[in-house]
Motif scaffolding. Structure first.
Motif, short mmCIF file in Angstrom:
data_model
loop_
_atom_site.label_atom_id
_atom_site.label_comp_id
_atom_site.label_asym_id
_atom_site.label_seq_id
_atom_site.Cartn_x
_atom_site.Cartn_y
_atom_site.Cartn_z
N GLY A 17 -69.49 -41.09 -63.44
CA GLY A 17 -70.41 -42.12 -63.01
C GLY A 17 -70.76 -41.93 -61.54
N THR A 18 -71.45 -42.90 -60.98
CA THR A 18 -71.79 -42.83 -59.56
C THR A 18 -70.63 -43.37 -58.73
OG1 THR A 18 -72.75 -45.05 -59.50
CG2 THR A 18 -74.21 -43.25 -60.15
N LEU A 52 -58.69 -49.68 -50.71
CA LEU A 52 -59.76 -49.00 -49.98
C LEU A 52 -60.04 -49.68 -48.65
CD1 LEU A 52 -62.30 -48.22 -52.86
CD2 LEU A 52 -60.80 -46.60 -51.67
N LEU A 53 -60.03 -51.01 -48.63
CA LEU A 53 -60.28 -51.72 -47.38
C LEU A 53 -59.18 -51.43 -46.37
CD1 LEU A 53 -61.97 -53.71 -45.75
CD2 LEU A 53 -60.58 -55.55 -46.71
N ALA A 54 -57.92 -51.52 -46.81
CA ALA A 54 -56.81 -51.23 -45.90
C ALA A 54 -56.89 -49.80 -45.40
CB ALA A 54 -55.49 -51.48 -46.62
N PHE A 55 -57.23 -48.87 -46.29
CA PHE A 55 -57.30 -47.45 -45.93
C PHE A 55 -58.43 -47.20 -44.93
CE2 PHE A 55 -58.37 -42.96 -46.83
CZ PHE A 55 -57.12 -42.39 -46.62
N ALA A 56 -59.55 -47.94 -45.08
CA ALA A 56 -60.70 -47.74 -44.20
C ALA A 56 -60.48 -48.35 -42.82
CB ALA A 56 -61.95 -48.33 -44.83
N VAL A 57 -59.76 -49.47 -42.76
CA VAL A 57 -59.65 -50.22 -41.50
C VAL A 57 -58.36 -49.92 -40.75
CG1 VAL A 57 -59.50 -52.55 -40.53
CG2 VAL A 57 -61.12 -52.07 -42.38
N CYS A 58 -57.28 -49.68 -41.48
CA CYS A 58 -55.95 -49.62 -40.85
C CYS A 58 -55.51 -48.19 -40.56
CB CYS A 58 -54.91 -50.28 -41.74
SG CYS A 58 -55.24 -52.03 -42.04
N ARG A 59 -54.89 -48.06 -39.43
CA ARG A 59 -54.18 -46.84 -39.07
C ARG A 59 -52.78 -47.27 -38.63
NH1 ARG A 59 -57.95 -45.54 -41.32
NH2 ARG A 59 -59.58 -44.05 -40.80
N GLN A 60 -51.96 -46.32 -38.24
CA GLN A 60 -50.62 -46.66 -37.79
C GLN A 60 -50.70 -47.64 -36.62
OE1 GLN A 60 -48.22 -43.53 -35.98
NE2 GLN A 60 -46.47 -44.22 -37.19
N ALA A 61 -49.98 -48.75 -36.73
CA ALA A 61 -49.88 -49.79 -35.71
C ALA A 61 -51.14 -50.65 -35.59
CB ALA A 61 -49.52 -49.20 -34.35
N THR A 62 -52.10 -50.50 -36.50
CA THR A 62 -53.26 -51.40 -36.50
C THR A 62 -52.79 -52.82 -36.77
OG1 THR A 62 -54.78 -49.68 -37.26
CG2 THR A 62 -55.44 -51.97 -37.64
N GLU A 63 -53.26 -53.77 -36.00
CA GLU A 63 -52.82 -55.16 -36.16
C GLU A 63 -53.62 -55.85 -37.27
OE1 GLU A 63 -51.63 -57.70 -32.74
OE2 GLU A 63 -53.33 -58.92 -33.39
N LEU A 201 -68.97 -49.94 -42.74
CA LEU A 201 -67.77 -50.15 -43.53
C LEU A 201 -68.01 -49.75 -44.99
CD1 LEU A 201 -64.88 -51.19 -43.87
CD2 LEU A 201 -65.83 -53.49 -44.23
N TYR A 202 -69.17 -50.11 -45.53
CA TYR A 202 -69.48 -49.76 -46.92
C TYR A 202 -69.40 -48.24 -47.11
CZ TYR A 202 -71.75 -49.79 -51.49
OH TYR A 202 -72.02 -49.62 -52.83
N SER A 203 -69.94 -47.49 -46.16
CA SER A 203 -69.90 -46.02 -46.26
C SER A 203 -68.47 -45.51 -46.27
CB SER A 203 -70.67 -45.40 -45.09
OG SER A 203 -72.05 -45.74 -45.16
N LEU A 207 -66.66 -43.56 -49.34
CA LEU A 207 -66.02 -42.27 -49.11
C LEU A 207 -64.57 -42.29 -49.58
CD1 LEU A 207 -66.21 -39.42 -47.88
CD2 LEU A 207 -65.50 -40.42 -45.69
N GLY A 208 -63.89 -43.40 -49.32
CA GLY A 208 -62.52 -43.53 -49.79
C GLY A 208 -62.44 -43.52 -51.30
N LYS A 209 -63.38 -44.19 -51.96
CA LYS A 209 -63.38 -44.17 -53.43
C LYS A 209 -63.64 -42.77 -53.95
CE LYS A 209 -65.75 -45.86 -57.55
NZ LYS A 209 -66.86 -46.66 -58.11
N PHE A 210 -64.61 -42.07 -53.36
CA PHE A 210 -64.93 -40.71 -53.78
C PHE A 210 -63.71 -39.80 -53.69
CE2 PHE A 210 -66.33 -36.37 -52.87
CZ PHE A 210 -67.19 -36.12 -53.95
N ASN A 211 -62.92 -40.00 -52.65
CA ASN A 211 -61.77 -39.12 -52.43
C ASN A 211 -60.49 -39.60 -53.12
OD1 ASN A 211 -62.56 -36.83 -50.57
ND2 ASN A 211 -63.43 -38.58 -49.48
#
Length: 365
Positions: A17-18, A52-63, A201-203, A207-211
């Motif tokens: 699918g897309t 996906l949201l956590a993966f897109a926004v958060c890095r190590q030590a992100t509050e 953010l949508y992009s 991208l996270g979903k694609f990968n």
């Protein structure tokens, strides 16, 4: 789901699918949510959206500011990403209402994500638009670049005639998540969606979903579209089931009010019940949970959600009503038995050094 829905599979291929999701499905979700189709990303269940949201926004030590009690897998995702989680605990005694003044003390200039659920899991208590707008005003003042996540998985599990509006319509910094699992009773269709008006953010989410999964199942999407086409009829059929279950719990709570108390939910299929502290010491709470397997009762203890264990989540729409009533009877037996043992021990023993309850209990042996 009516078997006539299977005819929609004639139009579904078995190719990929897309990434964004089947266009007609996205359009239907957008129509029901009051947003544009381009704001909708279809995911493999609501949990995939949260990941996906956590993966897109958060890095190590992100509050991240997280209201609790909370759906445990999402907290686990934040922990796995090594985000710095600042918990804002909502209170049973305050009916799990949003303490905005307390939330202010948790926010900082480093906050990147603020997480709410409305209605909440496990309590079923929702937040008003006015409360969300107040949170956004605080964020604009303290952390203007942060996103506000509103998990709306139970939003359309309402008991009256109208659901709350989708939070994504309030502001571009609001991101919402939902799925077909709860309100539509279709967890076997692993379909959820995340809504954001923020194009950058949508992009990142796409991208996270694609990968991760590339696309959702075309078969799931075809069936999901048919289900949402019959959206109003399905919710109209489920609404009396929710009301009947909620009324049964209300009567059960009233009957056992000397032993338990609850917070009445505003929507959804779950609520929080608490064993009264003046009746149940910690050992009585432990005995209560230990007795449940013998009675074929499954409850989610509060500790799993970040609440105290004397609080438990009770669902009321996942089984036939007659079976649910039998379950409530068995639950009552377990509660009365644990309370009776606690009463006998209070009259016969002194205090236990291990748990500060009356001695003679299992923990003291």
């Amino acid at each position: 789901m009516d078997l006539s829905m299977l005819s929609s599979l004639d139009q579904a291929g078995l190719s990929y699918g897309t990434v964004e999701g089947e266009p007609l499905l996205r359009a239907r979700i957008a129509e029901l949510s009051g947003v544009a189709p381009d704001d909708v990303l279809v995911t493999v269940g609501g949990m995939h959206s949260l990941f996906l949201l956590a993966f897109a926004v958060c890095r190590q030590a992100t509050e991240v500011v997280l209201t609790t009690p909370v759906f445990p897998p999402f907290r686990d995702v934040l922990t796995a990403l090594e985000a710095r989680v600042v918990e804002h605990r909502l209170s049973f005694d305050q009916g799990y209402t949003l303490d905005v003044a307390g939330l202010r003390t948790r926010l900082s200039a480093d906050t990147k994500l603020v997480c709410l659920a409305s209605p909440q899991n496990p309590s079923g208590v929702g937040h008003t638009v006015a409360e969300l707008e107040e949170v956004l005003r605080l964020m604009e003042e303290i952390c203007p670049n942060a996103y506000l996540l509103v998990d709306e998985t139970y939003r359309e599990g309402f008991y009256g005639d109208e659901a709350a509006s989708c939070g994504a319509t309030i502001a571009n910094r609001v991101v919402t998540v939902a799925s077909l699992s709860k309100c539509h009773g279709a967890p076997g269709l692993r379909l959820g969606w995340i809504i954001t008006k923020d194009r950058e953010l949508y992009s990142q989410l796409a991208l996270g979903k694609f990968n991760t999964v590339l696309s959702c199942s075309s078969l799931d999407e075809a069936l999901g579209l048919q289900l949402l086409t019959d959206h109003q009829a399905i919710l109209a059929e489920r609404r009396p089931v929710l009301r009947t279950g909620l009324s049964a719990i209300a009567r059960w709570i009233e009957k056992n009010e000397d032993y338990v108390e609850w917070v009445k939910p505003s929507a959804g299929t779950v609520c929080c019940v608490r064993l009264r502290p003046e009746v149940f010491d910690q050992c009585a709470v432990n005995r209560f949970y230990a007795s449940l397997s013998d009675k074929s009762i499954r409850l989610a203890p509060g500790g799993w959600f970040g609440e105290e264990d004397r609080v438990f989540r009770l669902g009321f729409a996942a089984m036939p009503y007659e079976l649910f009533e039998k379950g409530l009877d068995a639950l009552e037996e377990a509660i009365l038995s644990a309370a009776s043992i606690a009463d006998r021990q209070r009259g016969a023993y002194g205090r236990c050094d291990r748990c500060k309850c009356k001695s003679g209990c299992a923990a003291a042996k």
